[in-house]
Design a protein around this motif. Sequence first.
Motif, PDB file in Angstrom:
ATOM      1  N   SER A  87      56.498  12.457 -44.467  1.00  0.00           N
ATOM      2  CA  SER A  87      56.507  13.551 -43.502  1.00  0.00           C
ATOM      3  C   SER A  87      57.578  13.347 -42.430  1.00  0.00           C
ATOM      4  O   SER A  87      57.791  14.220 -41.605  1.00  0.00           O
ATOM      5  N   ARG A  88      58.262  12.195 -42.462  1.00  0.00           N
ATOM      6  CA  ARG A  88      59.405  12.033 -41.563  1.00  0.00           C
ATOM      7  C   ARG A  88      60.560  12.963 -41.914  1.00  0.00           C
ATOM      8  O   ARG A  88      61.444  13.208 -41.109  1.00  0.00           O
ATOM      9  N   TYR A  89      60.573  13.412 -43.169  1.00  0.00           N
ATOM     10  CA  TYR A  89      61.724  14.186 -43.631  1.00  0.00           C
ATOM     11  C   TYR A  89      61.435  15.678 -43.574  1.00  0.00           C
ATOM     12  O   TYR A  89      60.384  16.131 -44.019  1.00  0.00           O
ATOM     13  N   CYS A  90      62.366  16.424 -43.065  1.00  0.00           N
ATOM     14  CA  CYS A  90      62.181  17.873 -42.916  1.00  0.00           C
ATOM     15  C   CYS A  90      63.225  18.609 -43.750  1.00  0.00           C
ATOM     16  O   CYS A  90      64.402  18.260 -43.745  1.00  0.00           O
ATOM     17  N   GLY A  91      62.756  19.627 -44.460  1.00  0.00           N
ATOM     18  CA  GLY A  91      63.651  20.378 -45.327  1.00  0.00           C
ATOM     19  C   GLY A  91      63.893  21.786 -44.811  1.00  0.00           C
ATOM     20  O   GLY A  91      63.287  22.225 -43.830  1.00  0.00           O
ATOM     21  N   VAL A 122      67.354  20.276 -48.875  1.00  0.00           N
ATOM     22  CA  VAL A 122      67.325  21.737 -49.008  1.00  0.00           C
ATOM     23  C   VAL A 122      66.399  22.134 -50.159  1.00  0.00           C
ATOM     24  O   VAL A 122      66.238  21.383 -51.123  1.00  0.00           O
ATOM     25  N   VAL A 123      65.761  23.264 -49.993  1.00  0.00           N
ATOM     26  CA  VAL A 123      65.005  23.875 -51.093  1.00  0.00           C
ATOM     27  C   VAL A 123      65.873  25.037 -51.555  1.00  0.00           C
ATOM     28  O   VAL A 123      65.964  26.063 -50.870  1.00  0.00           O
ATOM     29  N   ALA A 124      66.548  24.842 -52.671  1.00  0.00           N
ATOM     30  CA  ALA A 124      67.621  25.768 -53.036  1.00  0.00           C
ATOM     31  C   ALA A 124      67.468  26.284 -54.463  1.00  0.00           C
ATOM     32  O   ALA A 124      67.089  25.527 -55.370  1.00  0.00           O
ATOM     33  N   SER A 125      67.768  27.556 -54.636  1.00  0.00           N
ATOM     34  CA  SER A 125      67.764  28.136 -55.981  1.00  0.00           C
ATOM     35  C   SER A 125      68.802  27.446 -56.833  1.00  0.00           C
ATOM     36  O   SER A 125      69.920  27.177 -56.367  1.00  0.00           O
ATOM     37  N   LEU A 126      68.466  27.187 -58.080  1.00  0.00           N
ATOM     38  CA  LEU A 126      69.413  26.553 -58.989  1.00  0.00           C
ATOM     39  C   LEU A 126      70.104  27.603 -59.841  1.00  0.00           C
ATOM     40  O   LEU A 126      71.065  27.319 -60.546  1.00  0.00           O
ATOM     41  N   HIS A 142      68.277  15.008 -51.920  1.00  0.00           N
ATOM     42  CA  HIS A 142      68.493  16.084 -50.953  1.00  0.00           C
ATOM     43  C   HIS A 142      68.201  17.493 -51.483  1.00  0.00           C
ATOM     44  O   HIS A 142      68.372  18.447 -50.739  1.00  0.00           O
ATOM     45  N   VAL A 143      67.841  17.595 -52.745  1.00  0.00           N
ATOM     46  CA  VAL A 143      67.649  18.956 -53.285  1.00  0.00           C
ATOM     47  C   VAL A 143      66.274  19.101 -53.946  1.00  0.00           C
ATOM     48  O   VAL A 143      65.899  18.296 -54.801  1.00  0.00           O
ATOM     49  N   VAL A 144      65.546  20.088 -53.506  1.00  0.00           N
ATOM     50  CA  VAL A 144      64.344  20.537 -54.221  1.00  0.00           C
ATOM     51  C   VAL A 144      64.733  21.847 -54.897  1.00  0.00           C
ATOM     52  O   VAL A 144      65.295  22.738 -54.253  1.00  0.00           O
ATOM     53  N   GLY A 145      64.463  21.923 -56.196  1.00  0.00           N
ATOM     54  CA  GLY A 145      64.887  23.109 -56.943  1.00  0.00           C
ATOM     55  C   GLY A 145      63.918  24.266 -56.741  1.00  0.00           C
ATOM     56  O   GLY A 145      62.726  24.118 -56.922  1.00  0.00           O
ATOM     57  N   SER A 148      67.473  15.180 -62.247  1.00  0.00           N
ATOM     58  CA  SER A 148      66.570  14.191 -61.645  1.00  0.00           C
ATOM     59  C   SER A 148      66.092  14.598 -60.255  1.00  0.00           C
ATOM     60  O   SER A 148      65.916  13.748 -59.383  1.00  0.00           O
ATOM     61  N   LEU A 149      65.883  15.876 -60.056  1.00  0.00           N
ATOM     62  CA  LEU A 149      65.311  16.300 -58.778  1.00  0.00           C
ATOM     63  C   LEU A 149      63.889  15.734 -58.655  1.00  0.00           C
ATOM     64  O   LEU A 149      63.215  15.495 -59.655  1.00  0.00           O
ATOM     65  N   GLN A 150      63.459  15.526 -57.423  1.00  0.00           N
ATOM     66  CA  GLN A 150      62.102  15.014 -57.226  1.00  0.00           C
ATOM     67  C   GLN A 150      61.048  16.102 -57.328  1.00  0.00           C
ATOM     68  O   GLN A 150      59.880  15.821 -57.559  1.00  0.00           O
ATOM     69  N   ALA A 151      61.478  17.339 -57.070  1.00  0.00           N
ATOM     70  CA  ALA A 151      60.485  18.418 -57.090  1.00  0.00           C
ATOM     71  C   ALA A 151      61.128  19.755 -57.369  1.00  0.00           C
ATOM     72  O   ALA A 151      62.322  19.952 -57.106  1.00  0.00           O
TER      73      ALA A 151
END
Lengths: 653, 653
Positions: free
Chosen positions: A13-17, A41-45, A82-85, A119-122
């Motif tokens: 929770s230290r990290y903010c997107g 970032v939560v970004a469209s792929l 750095h990227v959530v898809g 290899s995105l985490q989420a």
Amino acid sequence: MPLGEIPGDKSDSRYCGVETQFNDDMPQLLALNINGGFDFVVASLMDPAYRPSLMDNDSSRSGVLPFAGSDLVLSPLQWSSHVVGKISSWIDLDSEDEILRKGSEIALKQEVAWASHLSLQACLLPTPKGESCANYARCVNQILQDLNNNMQLWLRIPLEKSDDDAICGSSDNLGGGQIDSWELWNSFRLLCEHHSQLSIALDVLSSLPSANSLGRWFGESVRAAIIHTNAFLTNARGYPCLSKRHQKLITAFFNHSIQIVVSGKAVHNLPVGSSELADNHTDNHVDGLPIHPLRSYLDYVGYLYQRLGPLPEQERFELGYRDFLQSPLQPLMDNLEAQTYETFEKDTVKYIQYQRAICKALLDRIPDEKASSVTTVLMVVGAGRGPLVRASLQAAEETGRKLRVYAVEKNPNAVVTLHSLVKLEGWEDIVTIVSSDMRCWDAPEKADILVSELLGSFGDNELSPECLDGAQRFLKQEGISIPSSYTSFIQPVTAAKLFNDVKSHKDLVHFETAYVVKLHRVARLAPCQPVFTFTHPEYSNKKNNQRYKKLKFEIPSDTGSAMVHGFAGYFDATLYKDVHLGIEPSTATPNMFSWFPIFFPLRTPVCLQPGSPLEVHLWRSCGATKVWYEWCVTSPIASAIHNCNGRSYWVGL
Amino acid sequence: MPLGEIPGDKSDSRYCGVETQFNDDMPQLLALNINGGFDFVVASLMDPAYRPSLMDNDSSRSGVLPFAGSDLVLSPLQWSSHVVGKISSWIDLDSEDEILRKGSEIALKQEVAWASHLSLQACLLPTPKGESCANYARCVNQILQDLNNNMQLWLRIPLEKSDDDAICGSSDNLGGGQIDSWELWNSFRLLCEHHSQLSIALDVLSSLPSANSLGRWFGESVRAAIIHTNAFLTNARGYPCLSKRHQKLITAFFNHSIQIVVSGKAVHNLPVGSSELADNHTDNHVDGLPIHPLRSYLDYVGYLYQRLGPLPEQERFELGYRDFLQSPLQPLMDNLEAQTYETFEKDTVKYIQYQRAICKALLDRIPDEKASSVTTVLMVVGAGRGPLVRASLQAAEETGRKLRVYAVEKNPNAVVTLHSLVKLEGWEDIVTIVSSDMRCWDAPEKADILVSELLGSFGDNELSPECLDGAQRFLKQEGISIPSSYTSFIQPVTAAKLFNDVKSHKDLVHFETAYVVKLHRVARLAPCQPVFTFTHPEYSNKKNNQRYKKLKFEIPSDTGSAMVHGFAGYFDATLYKDVHLGIEPSTATPNMFSWFPIFFPLRTPVCLQPGSPLEVHLWRSCGATKVWYEWCVTSPIASAIHNCNGRSYWVGL
């Protein structure tokens, strides 16, 4: 960069997107937002305009990749950290339109496969649309079977779903025209069998449901909370801030390792370059780069995070045990190790309570005028390495009463330490060490006071009743047992994480075992109720340590539906008169760490509808060589009886 | 002696029992009743006045046996074939009175242990009393874990339980002030995890619940029906008889191998020595022995039994398959054996339907004036050993049309037989045998009519769509496929026996497999609904054999609550125009035996409350090498999605 550094907090929770618009220049998108202070970032792929071709049956073979970017535009580390898809939000697998449905399935599978390749985490999955989510869940469930273990699928669920949207599954309206979005999630995850890689991203908007309704999410696998800029209020100086309820919620998210994602357009018009709370960040800005339009929102989230303050020492100690299932001790069958004694002896609060209880008992038993003439016989049964012996002697000193102490201990290794302690402290004249099991010791005289600490997390679960029954022979008729009684308690909980951990063993035994566990990601659905009580001494000739209890829990009506994964168990013990000791949440002894709660799982989680009570039965059964619990639910629907005949879990005599 | 001999019926329902009062002279009791015409007695094993001592903790060790009789009074064979042990009806394990509860537990365990010692086949457990049955179920569940495999526990359940009695579990009233005793059973058996040795003895009284409510019991493990003498009416001559509804019910019991037990006092006063229906039995009476007071009731039951008449040949053939789970054929991957061809070829009804369809197609295609000039090209794809070739040639003869036949068969063994058939019948000029898979055969000309019999119990489950897609290449543009379409159907069923058989494998795979099974002990809870339809030929370019269907079933409101263990599946095929073929119950082709229904189990049975619909989803999925189904329930509560990615059950391409 992280929101801050809180001593002891190493959680995500230290990290903010930040949720971004589609941009086919991913390096630029990332630079902008990372430089702007966000961690990911939560970004469209995929270009939202793209639709997989349905007409051409060969598209899967000959079709071009769905979007222009290549995996080479970022380094593997950049992609994964750095990227959530963000999966295309147009997809609708439960549409009445078969073409749209099939196109959605192709797109969903293509995008997740691409995210996995990177290899995105989420990946963030769009909120289910329409009246049903079964086809969406079927497709996600198929994906989950072969998904790379390191990737999570975050299903996006609004905290409140308005009546206009149709929803999936049963659709009991809650008061106020709102539909319960938790039910949407519940259907989806049941269809996917509580898959451990399926989790939740909550959309937080300006209005919030009731506290009880919100509370359910803390028993679920929530990974992210997406706060929309229009959920923010404006403070006196024009800056964004949140309502008290929102602040409390965000704080709770931080405490549950849930990451915050800021979403939406800046709706607060601030003078360019000013940032009230973030003055200290100004130096970090690369010259010439504009300040991120959502910077003031990020700064406010950072402010809330830093406000948390450092974790108390006890919580820091317990951090590693959170939601970690442990098998209860078998202290009768097994001898404890030095390390275990070491840990428990450090619990000073506990021994202070014992000392208080012994003081009161001594004062009650020996009037002041007899203090110097009468010697009280006190036996510590289960003396371990001696902490209760020490507490007893300190009580004698405090009250000016004379004491003769027998320290009875069955573990020969602990007895070694006891001897050394007695010698070191010069207690030889007062303390007699007995190396024996209290159930078969032939005492040379009878005791005035019997002191023991044989309690487990569920009170009687480490067989205190059976041990003290054995020791009672050498207590005087009007003698005192400390503790004089203890009661176990349970309450129903949502605990998706614990349920999944139990399930991962893929056998019956683990579903029929009670675990000691530091409950954290748990929703407590109703107040505790007492289960079994034992009193010592007990001279009734109908004495029996078997017990049966039927309990009925009512969930508060503003909770909505809820899932019961099992029961949290606690105890409270009366040491002597008003001196008690316990972990039942409403009366728990503060700063005591010897006991974590116990958890009784259910093989099949039970879904409660608003207004329908939960009826639970617990048995404590005793056989020739073991003691065990059985448990079941009979309402709203009967479950199996768990742990029949103690087949899976028992405590040896 | 048995109630009679019905050719083909070898079930237990030939034997009729009688419930007796306690009598400590068991040999006399047995002689009286066996000589009186009954086959077995349901008799108390323990004096009803006896109560196990609770005060004396040592009673289990030093106490005397609970009743006077010894196991030596009867031979082991007499005990096991003529006595059902009736457990003391005073026991009440859910009483508020703890002493009674504990005494009940001791008595129950003692009596079942004694019955087990005597090798009895069954014990009759008293109807649960009070508001809850959880403690009773817990105790029975413990007993079941170690029970001798040959013994059944029959839980006594009244068909109707009056409002005065409190009941266990949820207690929705049905109209008319009655409480649904099925719910009592359902809670009890869920608590005992559907244990296969726990079954039901139904108490039949003078009033009966609705037909839908009664119907549920035929999906449950009912072993006996206890008919009370006061359920009987009196006929014009003063003899006992039963209402039409009761007669129908008893007949259904006979058809489901449920044994009848007569209970109660004789309430019809008949002249001593007279027995209207049993004149033929008079010779059997031993001189001097009085006629059994319940003889006239027994005779009436025997009359109903004999009225059944012999089993039709088809039912007799199918008897051994009743409720026996079979894995569906894999006709594409495996070659059928001669024996399988033999069985299916005997199904003349099926080939008559094919012949009718081919006749109609020939007449439609070739007007009378062209009958002698035009030769129709007919291809039998999947010709097997030739039955459809024969039907085609007979249709040509019947209609006077000229035919050229290609018989395409992939099984080289069947091709051998085909060649011999063609030679034997002299069809060499008309029939060309092609030893090839229809999906890759390069046909020398195009067909007017394509005839196939590739249907499975669920229509498309043996991959008829995929095979006919392959064969369609060599059908003329305006050619005819026989069948021209087929549709699958499902309906929710209660099927405790099938559920238990699936469960006995103790794995996931068997719960995610569809089985071919002759459904017998099954309650059909709602009318069938159509699922997937395939049409041939199909030239659409959006053609796709994947399917998804969502269905909603409403259970008739007078059924009460019901348990869904899974879904029965069927098909109906349109061969040509109005000529159809199928097993969907409401339109099934009579006397056809090639297909048993299919059964889709549910991993967790779903309990339906009155008025709450059942929502079901089915998918037909196609991969590169296999086709499979997935299925789930989303209402009243979401189930897991079964057979994700075809992990457990699939049909190979």
